[in-house]
Each structure stands twice: as structure tokens, then as C-alpha cells.
Design an enzyme around this catalytic site. Sequence first.
Site, PDB file in Angstrom:
ATOM      1  N   GLY A   1       0.876  -1.268   0.056  1.00 52.56           N
ATOM      2  CA  GLY A   1       0.145  -0.185   0.172  1.00 52.56           C
ATOM      3  C   GLY A   1       0.731   1.225  -0.002  1.00 52.56           C
ATOM      4  O   GLY A   1       1.956   1.196  -0.264  1.00 52.56           O
ATOM      5  N   CYS A   2       0.373   2.403   0.331  1.00 52.99           N
ATOM      6  CA  CYS A   2       0.919   3.591   0.372  1.00 52.99           C
ATOM      7  C   CYS A   2       2.197   3.668   1.029  1.00 52.99           C
ATOM      8  O   CYS A   2       2.177   3.128   2.398  1.00 52.99           O
ATOM      9  CB  CYS A   2      -0.019   4.641   0.911  1.00 52.99           C
ATOM     10  SG  CYS A   2       0.906   6.346   0.891  1.00 52.99           S
TER      11      CYS A   2
END
Length: 228
Positions: A56-57
Site C-alpha cells: 500500500g501507500c
Amino acid sequence: MLKVIIVAISLLFGTSCQSNTKKTESPVRETQKKKEIVKLSVQELDNYETAYFASGCFWCVEAIFESIKGVKEVVSGYSGGTKKNPKYEQVAAGKTNHAEAVKVYYDPEVISFTALVQVFFGSHDPTTLNSQGPDHGPQYRSIAFYKNENEKKTIESYIKALEENDVYNGRTITTQVIEFEKFYDAEAYHQDYERKNPNNSYIRNVSIPRLNRFKENFTDYLKEDSNH
């Protein structure tokens, strides 16, 4: 025997990593400035092992691994694709095969690669294909990179343990297990983004809650100044 860690995943929605990107930093309280992390030189970091993950981020992922004892430095960047020297705008728009990833420098005498794999799976939902929380697209896919056969076996064995214990209630683990090839450092303003931008809406609503949930489940792994 690999330790199976069951973690409740409940990311907040409504904001996204890419929509809140700014090259200017949010105000940081004076008390936070005093806690600036002392960065090791490239020569000093060469004395440590490296591991690579995508979940993810990278603002969130970097902060999570930075909180682990034995981890000396974490760099946000891009990996898993073939495009040379990718830029953030290209990766965020899904125009490359790269995922947002992190490079983890760690001391194997303090924390093992197996423990880092536990941290990786315990800090995100590996069953959501090409997405993590409010962020969607292949650039946010779950990847555990390996540099040798031992690391590959460790990752695959841990995935097998998670599946045998039905940790995700029948949902399929979509994490890619990929041989590491190349890592590109992200732009300077992405490094230590969560720590430097506490007032950013994505950081407040997604990154910090994700980090805090992780800390609740991994108290034994946290650095002393992170265990609060």
C-alpha cells in the site's frame, strides 16, 4: 514453527495517498522536531541487511517498519516493475508496473527476516487485490520480495501457515512473492512523510490509525520510543 499473528484489518476510507501528495511539509510541533531521527550514512547502512516489501501507500509502510527494533533505516521507493527511473506521478497514475515499496535496512542480530515477514503480513490486508484501504491500483499491490532461496522459503512457509490457520476466514492471499531485482528511491519529499506531515488529512485519517493498530498487535517488536 512460524508464529501466526491474527490482525484485524479495518482501514478508513475517504482519502487516498496520491490525492494528498504535497511537496510542502505540514507544520510540525516543536516537540516533534526534537525527536528528529539521526540518519545513518550510506557507508554505515552498508553494514546491515536489506529487505523489500510493498503493502500500500509507502508513507504508511515506511512508518510501520521504522517503529521496529533492529530496523536502522527505511526508504520509500518503487519496485516490482521494469520501467527505469520511474517518477511518482507515473507510478501513482498506474503508468508503470512498479508498486510503492520500501527498502528496510535491518540488523539480523536484533531482528530476523522471518520477523520482518511477520510485520509485513501483520500490518496490512494481503487479501485485497491491487488495493489497500482507500488506495486502488496495481501500484498499491501486496508484494514480498526475496533475494535468495532461503528468503523465498520463509515467505512461502509463512503464507502457508496463514492459510492453514485460516487467518483471513477463507479469503485468498493475493500477495506476490517476487525475486528482487531493482529498487528506485522515491523523491526526497516522500521520505519520512508521515513523521514530517502529521497534519496531512491522509496521514491523520489513514496512516496514523493503521500504524497504531499495528503497534497494538506487535508491542514486543517495537523500539522503546515507539511503544506508546
